[in-house]
Write a protein that holds these residues in place. Structure first.
Motif, PDB file in Angstrom:
ATOM      1  N   VAL A  31       0.787  -1.206  -0.022  1.00 27.94           N
ATOM      2  CA  VAL A  31       0.024  -0.069   0.066  1.00 27.94           C
ATOM      3  C   VAL A  31       0.974   1.295  -0.035  1.00 27.94           C
ATOM      4  O   VAL A  31       1.910   1.420   0.832  1.00 27.94           O
ATOM      5  N   SER A  32       0.820   1.972  -0.926  1.00 28.12           N
ATOM      6  CA  SER A  32       1.404   3.222  -1.170  1.00 28.12           C
ATOM      7  C   SER A  32       0.619   4.359  -1.092  1.00 28.12           C
ATOM      8  O   SER A  32      -0.232   4.553  -1.875  1.00 28.12           O
ATOM      9  N   ILE A  33       1.021   5.478  -0.218  1.00 27.72           N
ATOM     10  CA  ILE A  33      -0.193   6.593   0.047  1.00 27.72           C
ATOM     11  C   ILE A  33       0.713   7.809   0.288  1.00 27.72           C
ATOM     12  O   ILE A  33       1.427   7.645   1.396  1.00 27.72           O
ATOM     13  N   MET A  34       0.551   9.057  -0.185  1.00 25.86           N
ATOM     14  CA  MET A  34       1.296  10.080   0.272  1.00 25.86           C
ATOM     15  C   MET A  34       0.763  10.803   1.254  1.00 25.86           C
ATOM     16  O   MET A  34      -0.493  10.390   1.799  1.00 25.86           O
ATOM     17  N   TYR A  44       3.076  -4.459   2.738  1.00 23.43           N
ATOM     18  CA  TYR A  44       3.938  -3.544   3.327  1.00 23.43           C
ATOM     19  C   TYR A  44       3.314  -2.162   3.146  1.00 23.43           C
ATOM     20  O   TYR A  44       2.488  -1.835   2.134  1.00 23.43           O
ATOM     21  N   LEU A  45       3.485  -1.041   4.005  1.00 24.03           N
ATOM     22  CA  LEU A  45       3.088   0.136   3.861  1.00 24.03           C
ATOM     23  C   LEU A  45       4.189   1.113   3.638  1.00 24.03           C
ATOM     24  O   LEU A  45       5.190   1.450   4.373  1.00 24.03           O
ATOM     25  N   HIS A  46       3.996   2.039   2.526  1.00 25.09           N
ATOM     26  CA  HIS A  46       4.920   2.745   1.785  1.00 25.09           C
ATOM     27  C   HIS A  46       4.366   4.377   1.797  1.00 25.09           C
ATOM     28  O   HIS A  46       3.151   4.739   1.666  1.00 25.09           O
ATOM     29  N   ASP A  83       6.410   0.943   6.900  1.00 21.60           N
ATOM     30  CA  ASP A  83       7.526   0.312   6.625  1.00 21.60           C
ATOM     31  C   ASP A  83       8.533   1.334   6.110  1.00 21.60           C
ATOM     32  O   ASP A  83       9.738   1.273   6.255  1.00 21.60           O
ATOM     33  N   LEU A  84       8.191   1.893   4.977  1.00 15.54           N
ATOM     34  CA  LEU A  84       8.972   2.678   4.069  1.00 15.54           C
ATOM     35  C   LEU A  84       8.349   4.148   3.996  1.00 15.54           C
ATOM     36  O   LEU A  84       7.550   4.262   3.895  1.00 15.54           O
ATOM     37  N   ILE A  85       9.497   5.154   3.966  1.00 15.24           N
ATOM     38  CA  ILE A  85       9.175   6.448   3.912  1.00 15.24           C
ATOM     39  C   ILE A  85      10.100   7.464   3.061  1.00 15.24           C
ATOM     40  O   ILE A  85      11.332   7.101   2.996  1.00 15.24           O
ATOM     41  N   SER A  86       9.606   7.993   2.312  1.00 20.17           N
ATOM     42  CA  SER A  86      10.410   8.757   0.888  1.00 20.17           C
ATOM     43  C   SER A  86      10.587  10.187   1.430  1.00 20.17           C
ATOM     44  O   SER A  86       9.473  10.692   1.878  1.00 20.17           O
ATOM     45  N   LEU A  87      11.748  10.842   1.332  1.00 21.21           N
ATOM     46  CA  LEU A  87      11.669  12.142   1.577  1.00 21.21           C
ATOM     47  C   LEU A  87      12.792  12.734   0.776  1.00 21.21           C
ATOM     48  O   LEU A  87      13.672  12.024  -0.009  1.00 21.21           O
TER      49      LEU A  87
END
Length: 378
Positions: free
Chosen positions: A145-148, A173-175, A195-199
């Motif tokens: 699941v990928s959500i901003m 997994y949660l991004h 689980d995952l964070i983009s910055l």
């Protein structure tokens, strides 16, 4: 002097950060991979210190921080890097939203072309995705699941904590794409189910060209990301190449300053937003996003009835620098996919501009700006 009001696209480098970056470019210039002399050892120590600075702000471990060139690369690594694990586990379903940045949507499209199934959840008319809709889309074979965390065009904050609270088990997994919120809304990013964070550094007054993928452990394990590039073995073999030490130390300091000064920055941005809304109120603006449900205080997505966005930008270009959407797609002159997903009428979409500022934004010509827009209505 033209006032820069496109901070959602990029921010200037904080003077304190720039001074540190310059020091590591000209004096402390060692390669963090060179372990046979003090220059390399000092560079490695600086990199590890920056990891710790970033990790502390979201209650992560320093070893969770993997440096990238920015959030776009981090998004690609998080999504495409999970593909092989998905194939092996027969989990070929991905859930995201229709308002994501292209750095998420296009990797998803790529996987869809290679046999994965993608479900995109639509937002309500205010630009907010319902957590129940996201959770309803999750299936037994869902890999990710990928959500901003907050939309880059409207500033609308998404319910990532509610989604995280309801997810159980190892998968999915949660991004979270936190390009617009890291350094501003860090408490939510500390959720242990993420689980995952983009910055990206250039959204928080660090230089362009540096960012990170935060890979947090859950039950002692991280998401099984596979590398997209090879050669050198840096960053646990997931992101090869000589580490840009000056940019990394700059990101570390910028993250630390953002957390330390968060409240005062917030107050300043809220005050600017109130002044902008007050000045535009006589023009009966259509503001995207509902204040009660959470909107980033430094982003204002607004349309003035009867005013086209291109005309607005041209008429005010000598006083303000604004945009009509994401910087990554602003040259295409295509309707915003975010506003289309919100089912905004075409005329309102055509008139929408994005105005974004920072805590350091000084004199603001709101009265003159509103007057110029008003002139376009006749």
């Amino acid at each position: 002097m033209v006032v820069y009001l496109d901070m959602a696209a990029t921010t200037p480098t904080d003077r304190r950060v720039a001074e540190l970056v310059l020091e590591y470019m000209t004096r402390e210039f060692g390669n963090a991979g060179s372990r046979t002399h003090a220059y390399g050892a000092d560079a490695l120590a600086a990199v590890n210190a920056a990891r710790a600075q970033i990790a502390r702000t979201i209650k992560a471990d320093a070893s969770d921080v993997l440096f990238t060139s920015g959030a776009t690369e981090a998004d690609n690594l998080a999504i495409l890097g999970l593909a092989e694990a998905g194939r092996q586990a027969n989990r070929r379903h991905l859930v995201s939203t229709s308002i994501e940045h292209k750095a998420v949507l296009e990797p998803l499209q790529h996987l869809a072309a290679t046999g994965f199934e993608v479900t995109l959840v639509s937002p309500d008319k205010h630009g907010r995705v319902s957590p129940s809709d996201v959770l309803a889309a999750v299936r037994p074979d869902t890999l990710l699941v990928s959500i901003m965390h907050a939309n880059n065009e409207t500033g609308v904050v998404q319910p990532i904590e509610a989604v995280a609270d309801a997810l159980h088990g190892e998968c999915p997994y949660l991004h979270v794409d936190a390009a617009q919120t890291f350094g501003r809304l860090n408490r939510a990013l500390s959720h242990p189910r993420i689980d995952l964070i983009s910055l990206s550094g250039h959204k928080i007054y660090a230089p362009k060209g540096i960012g990170a993928l935060i890979m947090k452990r859950r039950s002692g394990r991280r998401a099984p990301i596979a590398p997209l590039m090879f050669g050198g073995g840096q960053e646990r073999g997931l992101r090869p190449g000589t580490l840009p030490v000056p940019l990394i130390v700059g990101l570390g300091l910028a993250a630390e300053l953002a957390e330390k000064e968060r409240e005062q920055r917030l107050r300043k941005c809220v005050a600017i937003r109130m002044a902008a809304l007050e000045a535009l109120a006589p023009l009966s603006p259509h503001v995207h996003g509902e204040e009660d449900f959470g909107v980033l205080p430094h982003i204002l997505s607004v349309s003035i009835p009867g005013v086209d966005s291109e005309a607005a930008m041209v008429a005010t270009k000598d006083i303000v620098a604004i945009s009509n959407g994401s910087a990554c797609t602003s040259a295409s002159y295509q309707p915003s996919h975010v506003l289309e997903a919100m089912r905004v009428p075409a005329d309102v979409t055509a008139g929408t501009v994005r105005i974004s500022w920072s805590h350091e934004t000084q004199t603001l010509p709101w009265g003159l700006f509103a007057s110029r827009l008003n002139d376009l209505r006749f």
